[in-house]
Write a protein that holds these residues in place. Structure first.
Motif, PDB file in Angstrom:
ATOM      1  N   TYR A 247       1.085  -1.541  -0.223  1.00  0.00           N
ATOM      2  CA  TYR A 247      -0.179   0.111  -0.034  1.00  0.00           C
ATOM      3  C   TYR A 247       0.806   0.942   0.105  1.00  0.00           C
ATOM      4  O   TYR A 247       0.644   2.315  -0.558  1.00  0.00           O
ATOM      5  CB  TYR A 247      -0.607  -0.259   1.708  1.00  0.00           C
ATOM      6  CG  TYR A 247      -1.925   1.156   1.288  1.00  0.00           C
ATOM      7  CD1 TYR A 247      -2.566   1.668   0.259  1.00  0.00           C
ATOM      8  CD2 TYR A 247      -1.931   2.043   2.640  1.00  0.00           C
ATOM      9  CE1 TYR A 247      -3.993   2.781   0.245  1.00  0.00           C
ATOM     10  CE2 TYR A 247      -2.563   2.924   2.588  1.00  0.00           C
ATOM     11  CZ  TYR A 247      -3.813   3.343   1.742  1.00  0.00           C
ATOM     12  OH  TYR A 247      -4.126   4.453   1.701  1.00  0.00           O
ATOM     13  N   HIS A 250       2.160   1.996  -3.501  1.00  0.00           N
ATOM     14  CA  HIS A 250       1.431   2.100  -4.204  1.00  0.00           C
ATOM     15  C   HIS A 250       1.041   3.945  -3.650  1.00  0.00           C
ATOM     16  O   HIS A 250       1.347   4.374  -5.029  1.00  0.00           O
ATOM     17  CB  HIS A 250       0.012   1.916  -4.025  1.00  0.00           C
ATOM     18  CG  HIS A 250      -1.120   2.354  -4.656  1.00  0.00           C
ATOM     19  ND1 HIS A 250      -1.490   2.299  -6.355  1.00  0.00           N
ATOM     20  CD2 HIS A 250      -2.478   3.119  -4.349  1.00  0.00           C
ATOM     21  CE1 HIS A 250      -2.851   3.169  -5.955  1.00  0.00           C
ATOM     22  NE2 HIS A 250      -2.816   3.616  -5.167  1.00  0.00           N
ATOM     23  N   LEU A 251       1.155   3.951  -2.412  1.00  0.00           N
ATOM     24  CA  LEU A 251       0.968   5.342  -1.962  1.00  0.00           C
ATOM     25  C   LEU A 251       2.071   6.493  -2.412  1.00  0.00           C
ATOM     26  O   LEU A 251       1.976   7.866  -2.867  1.00  0.00           O
ATOM     27  CB  LEU A 251       0.393   6.225  -0.771  1.00  0.00           C
ATOM     28  CG  LEU A 251      -0.703   5.284  -0.760  1.00  0.00           C
ATOM     29  CD1 LEU A 251      -0.585   5.568   1.159  1.00  0.00           C
ATOM     30  CD2 LEU A 251      -1.787   5.462  -0.643  1.00  0.00           C
TER      31      LEU A 251
ATOM     32  N   ASP B 646     -11.781   8.007  -2.557  1.00  0.00           N
ATOM     33  CA  ASP B 646     -10.831   8.150  -3.786  1.00  0.00           C
ATOM     34  C   ASP B 646     -10.209   6.861  -3.835  1.00  0.00           C
ATOM     35  O   ASP B 646      -9.192   6.645  -2.868  1.00  0.00           O
ATOM     36  CB  ASP B 646      -9.749   9.378  -3.181  1.00  0.00           C
ATOM     37  CG  ASP B 646      -8.188   9.462  -4.197  1.00  0.00           C
ATOM     38  OD1 ASP B 646      -8.715   8.460  -4.866  1.00  0.00           O
ATOM     39  OD2 ASP B 646      -7.688  10.039  -3.586  1.00  0.00           O
ATOM     40  N   PRO B 647     -10.297   6.484  -5.512  1.00  0.00           N
ATOM     41  CA  PRO B 647      -9.478   5.293  -5.181  1.00  0.00           C
ATOM     42  C   PRO B 647      -9.001   5.009  -5.145  1.00  0.00           C
ATOM     43  O   PRO B 647      -7.542   3.981  -4.782  1.00  0.00           O
ATOM     44  CB  PRO B 647     -10.305   4.582  -6.472  1.00  0.00           C
ATOM     45  CG  PRO B 647     -11.190   5.321  -7.390  1.00  0.00           C
ATOM     46  CD  PRO B 647     -10.866   6.836  -6.044  1.00  0.00           C
ATOM     47  N   ASP B 648      -7.938   5.612  -5.347  1.00  0.00           N
ATOM     48  CA  ASP B 648      -6.242   5.940  -5.410  1.00  0.00           C
ATOM     49  C   ASP B 648      -5.830   5.856  -3.591  1.00  0.00           C
ATOM     50  O   ASP B 648      -4.294   5.467  -3.687  1.00  0.00           O
ATOM     51  CB  ASP B 648      -6.282   7.485  -6.358  1.00  0.00           C
ATOM     52  CG  ASP B 648      -5.684   7.677  -7.859  1.00  0.00           C
ATOM     53  OD1 ASP B 648      -6.195   6.692  -8.452  1.00  0.00           O
ATOM     54  OD2 ASP B 648      -6.091   8.611  -8.577  1.00  0.00           O
ATOM     55  N   THR B 649      -6.255   6.478  -3.062  1.00  0.00           N
ATOM     56  CA  THR B 649      -5.917   6.652  -1.983  1.00  0.00           C
ATOM     57  C   THR B 649      -6.605   5.517  -1.244  1.00  0.00           C
ATOM     58  O   THR B 649      -6.029   4.836   0.063  1.00  0.00           O
ATOM     59  CB  THR B 649      -5.792   7.555  -1.406  1.00  0.00           C
ATOM     60  OG1 THR B 649      -7.213   8.158  -1.228  1.00  0.00           O
ATOM     61  CG2 THR B 649      -4.160   8.067  -2.573  1.00  0.00           C
ATOM     62  N   GLY B 650      -7.464   5.630  -1.362  1.00  0.00           N
ATOM     63  CA  GLY B 650      -8.450   4.419  -0.585  1.00  0.00           C
ATOM     64  C   GLY B 650      -8.907   5.417   0.828  1.00  0.00           C
ATOM     65  O   GLY B 650      -9.884   5.156   1.416  1.00  0.00           O
ATOM     66  N   VAL B 651      -8.565   7.168   0.755  1.00  0.00           N
ATOM     67  CA  VAL B 651      -9.686   8.149   1.528  1.00  0.00           C
ATOM     68  C   VAL B 651     -11.031   7.821   1.491  1.00  0.00           C
ATOM     69  O   VAL B 651     -11.495   8.135   0.203  1.00  0.00           O
ATOM     70  CB  VAL B 651      -8.969   9.340   1.534  1.00  0.00           C
ATOM     71  CG1 VAL B 651      -9.625  10.438   3.038  1.00  0.00           C
ATOM     72  CG2 VAL B 651      -7.266   9.339   1.802  1.00  0.00           C
ATOM     73  N   ASP B 714     -11.236  17.640  11.350  1.00  0.00           N
ATOM     74  CA  ASP B 714     -11.426  17.355   9.665  1.00  0.00           C
ATOM     75  C   ASP B 714     -11.560  16.024   9.195  1.00  0.00           C
ATOM     76  O   ASP B 714     -11.548  15.999   8.516  1.00  0.00           O
ATOM     77  CB  ASP B 714     -10.571  18.079   9.440  1.00  0.00           C
ATOM     78  CG  ASP B 714      -9.018  17.436   9.870  1.00  0.00           C
ATOM     79  OD1 ASP B 714      -9.392  16.160  10.365  1.00  0.00           O
ATOM     80  OD2 ASP B 714      -8.254  17.278   9.092  1.00  0.00           O
ATOM     81  N   ASP B 715     -11.768  15.470   9.932  1.00  0.00           N
ATOM     82  CA  ASP B 715     -12.461  13.283   9.763  1.00  0.00           C
ATOM     83  C   ASP B 715     -13.359  13.660   9.538  1.00  0.00           C
ATOM     84  O   ASP B 715     -14.607  13.226   8.899  1.00  0.00           O
ATOM     85  CB  ASP B 715     -11.955  12.378  10.647  1.00  0.00           C
ATOM     86  CG  ASP B 715     -10.401  12.952  10.894  1.00  0.00           C
ATOM     87  OD1 ASP B 715     -10.129  12.451   9.863  1.00  0.00           O
ATOM     88  OD2 ASP B 715     -10.440  12.500  12.069  1.00  0.00           O
ATOM     89  N   PRO B 769      -7.981   4.309   5.534  1.00  0.00           N
ATOM     90  CA  PRO B 769      -7.769   3.999   3.531  1.00  0.00           C
ATOM     91  C   PRO B 769      -7.059   2.386   3.259  1.00  0.00           C
ATOM     92  O   PRO B 769      -7.381   2.203   2.349  1.00  0.00           O
ATOM     93  CB  PRO B 769      -6.694   5.163   4.162  1.00  0.00           C
ATOM     94  CG  PRO B 769      -7.173   5.867   4.976  1.00  0.00           C
ATOM     95  CD  PRO B 769      -7.452   4.750   6.014  1.00  0.00           C
ATOM     96  N   GLN B 770      -6.489   2.741   3.481  1.00  0.00           N
ATOM     97  CA  GLN B 770      -5.424   0.499   3.175  1.00  0.00           C
ATOM     98  C   GLN B 770      -6.996   0.049   2.619  1.00  0.00           C
ATOM     99  O   GLN B 770      -6.526  -0.869   2.142  1.00  0.00           O
ATOM    100  CB  GLN B 770      -4.398   0.584   4.516  1.00  0.00           C
ATOM    101  CG  GLN B 770      -4.184  -1.267   3.543  1.00  0.00           C
ATOM    102  CD  GLN B 770      -2.613  -1.087   4.380  1.00  0.00           C
ATOM    103  OE1 GLN B 770      -1.478  -1.556   4.311  1.00  0.00           O
ATOM    104  NE2 GLN B 770      -2.886  -1.901   6.065  1.00  0.00           N
ATOM    105  N   TRP B 773      -8.761   0.797   0.494  1.00  0.00           N
ATOM    106  CA  TRP B 773      -8.149   0.733  -1.185  1.00  0.00           C
ATOM    107  C   TRP B 773      -8.588  -0.693  -1.519  1.00  0.00           C
ATOM    108  O   TRP B 773      -8.686  -1.018  -2.745  1.00  0.00           O
ATOM    109  CB  TRP B 773      -6.427   1.326  -0.912  1.00  0.00           C
ATOM    110  CG  TRP B 773      -6.126   1.196  -2.275  1.00  0.00           C
ATOM    111  CD1 TRP B 773      -6.182   1.711  -3.223  1.00  0.00           C
ATOM    112  CD2 TRP B 773      -4.833   0.042  -2.250  1.00  0.00           C
ATOM    113  NE1 TRP B 773      -4.906   1.326  -4.326  1.00  0.00           N
ATOM    114  CE2 TRP B 773      -4.183   0.690  -3.206  1.00  0.00           C
ATOM    115  CE3 TRP B 773      -4.364  -0.765  -1.112  1.00  0.00           C
ATOM    116  CZ2 TRP B 773      -2.928  -0.210  -3.825  1.00  0.00           C
ATOM    117  CZ3 TRP B 773      -3.192  -1.376  -1.435  1.00  0.00           C
ATOM    118  CH2 TRP B 773      -2.626  -0.633  -3.139  1.00  0.00           C
ATOM    119  N   ARG B 774      -7.856  -1.575  -0.508  1.00  0.00           N
ATOM    120  CA  ARG B 774      -7.502  -2.613  -1.389  1.00  0.00           C
ATOM    121  C   ARG B 774      -9.373  -3.370  -1.425  1.00  0.00           C
ATOM    122  O   ARG B 774      -9.512  -3.987  -2.774  1.00  0.00           O
ATOM    123  CB  ARG B 774      -7.709  -3.608   0.485  1.00  0.00           C
ATOM    124  CG  ARG B 774      -5.855  -3.807   0.629  1.00  0.00           C
ATOM    125  CD  ARG B 774      -5.420  -5.497   0.762  1.00  0.00           C
ATOM    126  NE  ARG B 774      -3.951  -4.975  -0.578  1.00  0.00           N
ATOM    127  CZ  ARG B 774      -3.202  -4.235   0.632  1.00  0.00           C
ATOM    128  NH1 ARG B 774      -3.471  -4.050   1.891  1.00  0.00           N
ATOM    129  NH2 ARG B 774      -1.567  -3.990   0.606  1.00  0.00           N
TER     130      ARG B 774
END
Lengths: 264, 786
Positions: A247, A250-251, B646-651, B714-715, B769-770, B773-774
């Motif tokens: 991960y 990737h980041l 955000d699929p790039d980061t999983g956020v 901010d969460d 996020p991890q 993302w997975r």
């Protein structure tokens, strides 16, 4: 906290002398050292506070270089008109360190000397090819960072200032650890003529490092699109409960793209 | 409605002192000659204590005393107790292992109390602690919920680590429902372990007055009277009349400050032994290690639907981790505070739940904001959502077609829901959330390369944790009524003594609003007194969203008596029968006349007692009441969460949050909204951020804010709140309670939204996020494969 003798030398010479004492620790912003002391994880005999050394504070432009005193706070760097004008990427990085309390106390010298593997500054110093000057010598960034919490600094050696070349397009993108807000992955990109330097913090099992595959991709084409499909190997990348190596690797790619896109 | 009465958003009276640093917390209590306690804690999750050598430590500067479990045993100080008896399926009582305040022979979790060092200063106590030599015989650790029953034995009394195997519901009827089901939805669910993290860490100051023989304990408690009861009757510090417990300003509890812990027990006991006040304040690491944690369930759930998509059965098998020792109310949390809520808002004819509670080498687990009800709600609202998806139904409509619509409604699991209108909350929430527009918003997100999802949570909970007879029949060791005393002073100002305890809830304001409203006097003329066993005679404290429904009802009952007595006084003054006296807006009037007297003047007349004889009426104006409700209360509502990933980061960004809650009558809407905000924040914390992680050796890896993710501003999104109201019929004020609702409602709404966005049926909490993302990677691959 264990007992120690507190010193606040008024000159660099005095500071160097005190820092050379056995079991002396140098206190800059203290954001790593003070919690460590409070938890009784360090027991220095002498604490040498550098806050009285005015010559270690402030930002100057000299011979086309931004010269930042080691005791300059993150907030100062973030707000500095000189930094914003000449290395906006560095100002942006400083503005994103910790929170306002941290930024008004933490210093660039302390961050670089400590070389925390998740600290922001080492990536900028490395990517911008800065020079670290101490009371004894000048050290290039490539020679300075030696691994997690390790640097080329000798015992008692004090960073006086860090000198950054200017006229470089640069940018920083950080993916913060959700808990600590330190960099889980931080990527600083800098365009040096046709070449690019890409330094990664937070992710390396051995601390800050340069991502050569990304640098190669950006050579002659400093654009986010140049990084499409480029990946970073997970070998040597840190794995912990917050993020595994795959991960993080990737980041690095994602953050590198964002850093390039944000660079100016 | 007056500006300070019921229903007014009165600014909190207590906030001036809190936000100007003038609060008086336990850590602010300093006594002449006080010594400081430091607890030497176990570095091992599981070990025998073979020897403790503290001879050298005793000689260290400033050290007054060092005590171990042996000293407690020699003084015949009892162990900490669990006050709720649960029986296993076979009728056998739960297997309660001993819980000494200082370990005796064995340590069972990292942070367990090995010895206390009492010294002039905390630094000296810590220095001395480093000189103590403990010989440990390290044992294999058992730190995983799912495998606890086949892991190392924590207490000899429970060789397979099973505290109880309990069940609830009609097994045969449930099996029959599944046998005829047209569709069965199955789901494995983990409810992640949380660390409570009140802003103020726990603290205690123990004192002993030799002249009177009275002990005094200042402590960070949500229920000082229960603390006194347990310390007196079970632990044996002193009889109740010789033990005063004071819980002054308390900076947040969330359940963790309900319990009676080792540290305060030791401080008050040791005060007499060392002849000095003894003070202890937890640091944050100690809070992580030794505050009772929350949640930690591993469950499998199955839901049976008929051909018309009506829910006809639910079966649940849960393993609940109770940690190394049974904390004060721990046994009730995964049983009676959990399983009876598995019916949710739905008309489910047959439900069967089995719960294995297990010991592990981890911090004790007990009630944490919601206590059992978040676990039930997460399970029900997740499986309902998944069932709707599996059947290709709109999740809102699927819920609506299965809602309970008639009240009272007897569920198959103990509770009789007395009032509610679940569909009204859903309809309002759908409108406020612009549910119709979600398709367009999903498309807009997709155009930006983002994934949008929407998730529902249609929760119900049970609050008040009363009536006493009902909880007694379920195993509670105490009654869960509440007390109040209303003292009217001679000029008409009022002190209200309440057994509820405010540790952030704003009782000094809301309780005063009730009194101001009822007596027609300015709110500033009302003071709320709580948290001191020498002032308030008895009380059960604050948890389970009970202070409005139960605590204020007790005040209301006492006010009824005040009004009745005051009418008598007014009758004598106005020379009329008390039955002819009307009381309104602070004035007593003889019906049909202009003869009137205000409340303050009646109070004065009650005390000067010139207008009546002692034979006619007792002087004075002071009344008390104990109030025991007739039922639990059932707050319910619908929360809708909309996320963009955000699929790039999983956020995961929470883009919209709509909450429509039915709390019955509301005293102070501003405070209620604050409770909802805070509750949702904690629920989002559980869903996205928080999780206590132990490694296989039983070390708590998330023992600081460097690793344990507390929600930050901010969460969190801005919340859109709405209310519906069905009054609660089981208390005079119609209040259901609001303190825990957000924390109960929020987690499934978040996870349902994330899984909607990802096209997946499961993702574990916290959805970091991890993890997201997975799951997003899998979703992308799945889509590509299609």
């Amino acid at each position: 906290m264990y007992e120690f003798d507190y010193h606040r030398p008024g000159t660099l010479d005095a500071a160097v002398k005190l820092a050379g004492e056995a079991d002396a620790k140098i206190l800059a912003g203290g954001h790593t050292l003070i919690p460590t002391l409070k938890q009784r994880l360090a027991a220095p005999k002498h604490l040498v506070d550098l806050h009285a050394l005015r010559e270690l504070q402030g930002v100057h432009l000299k011979d086309g270089h931004l010269v930042i005193g080691a005791m300059t706070t993150h907030a100062h760097v973030a707000d500095s008109a000189l930094v914003k004008a000449h290395l906006p990427g560095l100002a942006q990085l400083a503005a994103g360190i910790g929170d306002p309390h941290v930024r008004h106390r933490g210093t660039i010298g302390g961050s670089v000397a400590n070389n925390d593997p998740a600290a922001d500054y080492p990536s900028a110093v490395l990517a911008l090819n800065a020079t670290i000057t101490t009371n004894k010598r000048s050290i290039t960034a490539d020679d300075f960072f030696k691994g997690m919490f390790e640097t080329a600094l000798a015992e008692g050696e004090i960073i006086t200032h860090i000198s950054f070349p200017t006229g470089i397009k640069s940018g920083y993108a950080k993916f913060p650890n959700p808990a600590s807000r330190y960099a889980l992955v931080g990527v600083f990109v800098a365009q040096h003529g046709a070449d690019a330097r890409v330094a990664v913090t937070g992710a390396g099992a051995n601390g800050v490092f340069r991502a050569s595959t990304l640098e190669a991709a950006l050579k002659g084409n400093f654009s986010a699109a140049a990084l499409d499909g480029k990946s970073v190997s997970a070998d040597g990348i840190n794995s912990d409960m917050h993020a595994d190596a795959a991960y993080r690797a990737h980041l690095i790619g994602v953050m590198a793209k964002r850093a390039v896109a944000a660079a100016h | 409605m007056s500006a300070t009465g019921i229903g007014a958003s009165v600014k909190r009276k207590e906030d001036f002192r809190f936000i100007t640093g003038k609060g008086q917390y336990t850590a602010d209590v300093n006594r002449h000659g006080q010594a400081h306690a430091y607890f030497l804690r176990s570095p091992h999750a599981h070990a025998t204590i073979d020897a403790i050598d503290y001879a050298e430590a005793l000689k260290m500067p400033g050290v007054c005393a060092i005590y171990t479990g042996k000293d407690l045993a020699d003084d015949k100080i009892g162990g900490l107790i669990c006050g709720w008896m649960i029986h296993s399926k076979d009728g056998s009582p739960m297997k309660a292992g001993g819980h000494p305040a200082l370990a005796q022979g064995k340590v069972r979790y990292v942070g367990d109390h090995v010895a206390v060092i009492i010294a002039d200063t905390l630094a000296e106590a810590k220095d001395a602690a480093e000189k103590i030599n403990v010989s440990y015989g390290v044992l294999p650790a058992n730190a995983d919920t799912a495998s606890a029953m086949t892991s190392a034995t924590v207490h000899d009394v429970a060789p397979d680590n099973r505290v109880y195997d309990w069940h609830l519901g009609d097994k045969a009827a449930t099996e029959a429902a599944f046998a005829k089901a047209a569709h069965v939805t199955k789901l494995d669910i983990i409810n992640n372990r949380l660390v409570p993290n009140p802003m103020e860490p726990r603290a205690a100051v123990g004192e002993y007055e030799e002249g009177s023989g009275v002990f005094c304990l200042h402590t960070t408690s949500q229920n000082p009277h229960v603390a006194r009861l347990v310390l007196s009757a079970f632990i044996g510090i002193a009889p109740e009349n010789k033990l005063r417990v004071i819980a002054p300003d308390v900076g947040g509890g969330f359940g963790a400050k309900i319990f009676i812990y080792a540290e305060e027990t030791v401080c008050v006991w040791a005060a007499k032994k060392v002849g000095r006040p003894v003070k202890w304040t937890a640091d944050r690491t100690e809070a992580f290690l030794s505050d009772a944690h929350g949640r930690d369930h591993v469950s499998h759930a199955e839901m049976a639907l008929d051909a018309n998509n009506k829910i006809i059965g639910l079966r649940v098998k849960t393993t609940a981790n109770l940690g190394a020792y049974l904390s004060t109310f721990s046994s009730s949390v995964p049983t009676y505070l959990y399983a009876p809520l598995l019916s949710g808002q739905y008309n489910i004819p047959a439900i069967y739940a089995e719960v294995d509670a297990v010991y592990t080498n981890t911090s004790p687990v007990d009630a944490y904001r919601g206590a059992g009800r978040p676990e039930a709600t997460f399970l029900v609202e997740r499986i309902v959502e998944v069932a709707a998806r599996e059947r290709g139904l709109d999740p809102a409509q699927f819920r609506q077609m299965n809602y309970i619509t008639q009240f009272p409604h007897q569920t198959p699991l103990i509770f009789a829901y007395d009032a509610g209108d679940f569909n009204a909350s859903m309809v309002k929430a759908l409108d406020m959330a612009d549910y119709k527009g979600v398709g367009a918003r999903k498309a807009a997100s997709a155009a930006k390369g983002k994934l949008r999802g929407i998730g529902f949570s249609s929760y119900i909970e049970a609050c008040g944790i009363a009536p006493s007879a009902a909880v007694g029949s379920l195993g509670a060791g105490v009654g869960l009524w509440e007390s109040a005393e209303v003292r009217v002073n001679a000029i008409g100002t009022v002190e209200v003594l309440t057994g509820s305890h405010s540790h952030g809830q704003g009782h000094e304001t809301t309780f005063a609003q009730l009194v101001s409203d009822r007596l027609g006097i300015p709110i500033d003329n009302v003071s709320i007194v709580h948290g001191d066993t020498d002032k308030v005679q008895m009380g059960m404290g604050t948890y389970g969203s009970r202070s409005g429904a139960v605590g204020m009802s007790a005040i209301s009952k006492a006010l009824d008596k005040i009004e009745a007595k005051a009418k008598k006084v007014a009758g004598f003054v106005l020379e009329a029968a008390d039955t002819d006296i009307e009381f309104k807006d602070g004035k007593f009037t003889v019906k049909g006349t202009d003869k009137t007297i205000d409340f303050g003047s009646v109070a004065l007349q009650a005390y000067i007692a010139h207008k009546f004889t002692g034979a006619q009426l007792e002087p004075g104006l002071k009344e008390g009441a104990f109030y025991d409700p007739t039922n639990f209360t059932f707050p319910a509502g619908v929360h809708i969460c909309e996320v963009e990933i955000d699929p790039d980061t999983g956020v995961t960004k929470i883009d919209r949050w709509t909450a429509v809650d039915d709390f019955g009558a509301v005293i102070n809407p501003m405070i209620v909204e604050g409770q909802v905000h805070g509750g949702i924040a904690q629920g989002i914390g559980q869903a996205l951020l928080e999780g206590a992680i132990y490694d296989k050796d039983g070390q708590l890896l998330t023992a600081s804010y460097m690793d344990y993710t507390m929600p930050r501003a901010d969460d969190l999104p801005s919340y859109k709140l709405g209310f519906t109201e069905t009054r609660c019929p089981s208390n005079p004020l119609g209040i259901k309670g609001c303190g825990e609702a957000g924390a109960i409602a929020a987690p499934p709404a978040v996870i349902n939204a994330i899984t909607d966005a990802l096209g997946h049926e499961n993702i574990a909490m916290p959805a970091t996020p991890q993890a997201v993302w997975r799951a997003a990677q899998k979703a992308v691959m799945k889509k590509a494969a299609e």
